[in-house]
Structure formats: C-alpha cells, structure tokens
Scaffold this motif. Structure first.
Motif, PDB file in Angstrom:
ATOM      1  N   ALA A   7       7.925  -9.450  -3.634  1.00 54.40           N
ATOM      2  CA  ALA A   7       7.743  -7.962  -3.535  1.00 54.40           C
ATOM      3  C   ALA A   7       6.675  -7.241  -2.975  1.00 54.40           C
ATOM      4  O   ALA A   7       5.549  -8.245  -2.795  1.00 54.40           O
ATOM      5  CB  ALA A   7       7.854  -7.834  -5.360  1.00 54.40           C
ATOM      6  N   THR A   8       6.847  -6.197  -2.488  1.00 52.79           N
ATOM      7  CA  THR A   8       5.612  -5.390  -1.928  1.00 52.79           C
ATOM      8  C   THR A   8       5.512  -4.113  -2.642  1.00 52.79           C
ATOM      9  O   THR A   8       6.481  -3.683  -3.112  1.00 52.79           O
ATOM     10  CB  THR A   8       5.661  -5.156  -0.506  1.00 52.79           C
ATOM     11  OG1 THR A   8       7.151  -4.560  -0.510  1.00 52.79           O
ATOM     12  CG2 THR A   8       5.989  -6.453   0.191  1.00 52.79           C
ATOM     13  N   ALA A   9       4.269  -3.622  -2.714  1.00 57.54           N
ATOM     14  CA  ALA A   9       3.749  -2.601  -3.565  1.00 57.54           C
ATOM     15  C   ALA A   9       2.542  -1.966  -2.850  1.00 57.54           C
ATOM     16  O   ALA A   9       1.904  -2.831  -2.341  1.00 57.54           O
ATOM     17  CB  ALA A   9       3.970  -2.656  -5.126  1.00 57.54           C
ATOM     18  N   LEU A  10       1.911  -0.972  -3.407  1.00 59.73           N
ATOM     19  CA  LEU A  10       0.698  -0.494  -2.979  1.00 59.73           C
ATOM     20  C   LEU A  10      -0.452  -1.102  -3.955  1.00 59.73           C
ATOM     21  O   LEU A  10      -1.407  -1.045  -3.454  1.00 59.73           O
ATOM     22  CB  LEU A  10       0.695   1.202  -3.281  1.00 59.73           C
ATOM     23  CG  LEU A  10       1.396   1.665  -2.281  1.00 59.73           C
ATOM     24  CD1 LEU A  10       1.321   3.225  -2.409  1.00 59.73           C
ATOM     25  CD2 LEU A  10       1.247   1.506  -1.017  1.00 59.73           C
ATOM     26  N   THR A  11      -0.193  -1.425  -5.277  1.00 59.82           N
ATOM     27  CA  THR A  11      -1.253  -2.145  -5.974  1.00 59.82           C
ATOM     28  C   THR A  11      -0.633  -3.554  -6.693  1.00 59.82           C
ATOM     29  O   THR A  11       0.538  -3.955  -6.453  1.00 59.82           O
ATOM     30  CB  THR A  11      -1.429  -1.213  -7.172  1.00 59.82           C
ATOM     31  OG1 THR A  11      -0.090  -1.147  -8.010  1.00 59.82           O
ATOM     32  CG2 THR A  11      -1.792   0.100  -6.861  1.00 59.82           C
ATOM     33  N   LEU A  12      -1.575  -4.315  -7.145  1.00 61.94           N
ATOM     34  CA  LEU A  12      -1.253  -5.471  -7.555  1.00 61.94           C
ATOM     35  C   LEU A  12      -0.220  -5.475  -8.964  1.00 61.94           C
ATOM     36  O   LEU A  12       0.753  -6.180  -8.998  1.00 61.94           O
ATOM     37  CB  LEU A  12      -2.341  -6.297  -8.179  1.00 61.94           C
ATOM     38  CG  LEU A  12      -3.337  -7.020  -7.027  1.00 61.94           C
ATOM     39  CD1 LEU A  12      -4.689  -7.544  -7.383  1.00 61.94           C
ATOM     40  CD2 LEU A  12      -2.427  -8.165  -6.249  1.00 61.94           C
ATOM     41  N   ASP A  13      -0.712  -4.591  -9.780  1.00 55.11           N
ATOM     42  CA  ASP A  13       0.327  -4.075 -10.900  1.00 55.11           C
ATOM     43  C   ASP A  13       1.485  -3.751 -10.494  1.00 55.11           C
ATOM     44  O   ASP A  13       2.682  -4.162 -11.180  1.00 55.11           O
ATOM     45  CB  ASP A  13      -0.362  -2.974 -11.674  1.00 55.11           C
ATOM     46  CG  ASP A  13      -1.711  -3.507 -12.221  1.00 55.11           C
ATOM     47  OD1 ASP A  13      -2.052  -4.744 -12.621  1.00 55.11           O
ATOM     48  OD2 ASP A  13      -2.512  -2.577 -12.874  1.00 55.11           O
ATOM     49  N   ASN A  60      -3.520  -3.776   3.084  1.00 55.98           N
ATOM     50  CA  ASN A  60      -3.094  -2.282   3.078  1.00 55.98           C
ATOM     51  C   ASN A  60      -1.927  -1.972   2.206  1.00 55.98           C
ATOM     52  O   ASN A  60      -1.961  -1.002   1.418  1.00 55.98           O
ATOM     53  CB  ASN A  60      -2.817  -1.669   4.652  1.00 55.98           C
ATOM     54  CG  ASN A  60      -4.088  -1.309   5.418  1.00 55.98           C
ATOM     55  OD1 ASN A  60      -5.160  -1.459   4.837  1.00 55.98           O
ATOM     56  ND2 ASN A  60      -3.699  -1.478   6.593  1.00 55.98           N
ATOM     57  N   VAL A  61      -1.195  -2.850   1.998  1.00 50.76           N
ATOM     58  CA  VAL A  61      -0.231  -3.232   0.717  1.00 50.76           C
ATOM     59  C   VAL A  61      -0.199  -4.467   0.094  1.00 50.76           C
ATOM     60  O   VAL A  61      -0.703  -5.329   0.889  1.00 50.76           O
ATOM     61  CB  VAL A  61       1.233  -2.974   1.271  1.00 50.76           C
ATOM     62  CG1 VAL A  61       1.603  -1.271   1.991  1.00 50.76           C
ATOM     63  CG2 VAL A  61       1.734  -4.028   2.509  1.00 50.76           C
ATOM     64  N   VAL A  62       0.309  -4.608  -1.055  1.00 53.40           N
ATOM     65  CA  VAL A  62       0.231  -6.040  -1.586  1.00 53.40           C
ATOM     66  C   VAL A  62       1.537  -6.581  -1.324  1.00 53.40           C
ATOM     67  O   VAL A  62       2.598  -6.244  -1.534  1.00 53.40           O
ATOM     68  CB  VAL A  62       0.031  -5.506  -2.984  1.00 53.40           C
ATOM     69  CG1 VAL A  62       0.133  -7.137  -3.651  1.00 53.40           C
ATOM     70  CG2 VAL A  62      -1.409  -5.020  -3.221  1.00 53.40           C
TER      71      VAL A  62
END
Length: 69
Positions: A27-33, A59-61
């Motif tokens: 998965a990719t997202a802007l934050t770890l959460d 820059n992204v997670v």
C-alpha cells in the motif's frame, strides 16, 4: 528409516499449507497511519491478520505486509 519418511512428509505438508495461507500485499499513502489503514482494510476484506514487513518513506510511504489466517 520410517521416521525419516514421516519427517519429510510432515515437513512438505507444513510448507504447502503455509504457502496457501500467506499473501504479500502493498500500500502507498502520504503517512504511515494511512498506509497501515490500507493494509488493515485489505486484511479485513480477506478475513486475515497482517504483519508489516517493510515500510519506506521517500516523500510517500510504501508499506509491505504479509496476510495470514
């Protein structure tokens, strides 16, 4: 000799059954959460638990996890 054959048979069955239940997801997202929430949603959809195996922030997670039942 018989015990060696039994050990080999049990080992082979254990590997086959483990392989059928483990699945790798990402998965990719802007934050770890955010990334963990996406992993958790995928696990819940498949009725499985998850274990995070890798997370990278650039820059992204980008997160990888193993799903298991």
């Amino acid at each position: 000799m018989k015990s060696i054959k039994n050990f080999v048979a049990v080992s082979a069955l254990a590997l086959v059954s483990f392989g059928s239940f483990a699945q790798s997801v990402t998965a990719t997202a802007l934050t770890l959460d955010g990334a963990e929430a996406k992993i958790a949603a995928q696990a819940q959809q498949q009725g499985a638990q998850y274990k995070i195996t890798e997370a990278n922030t650039n820059n992204v997670v980008h997160m990888t996890a193993e799903l298991y039942k």
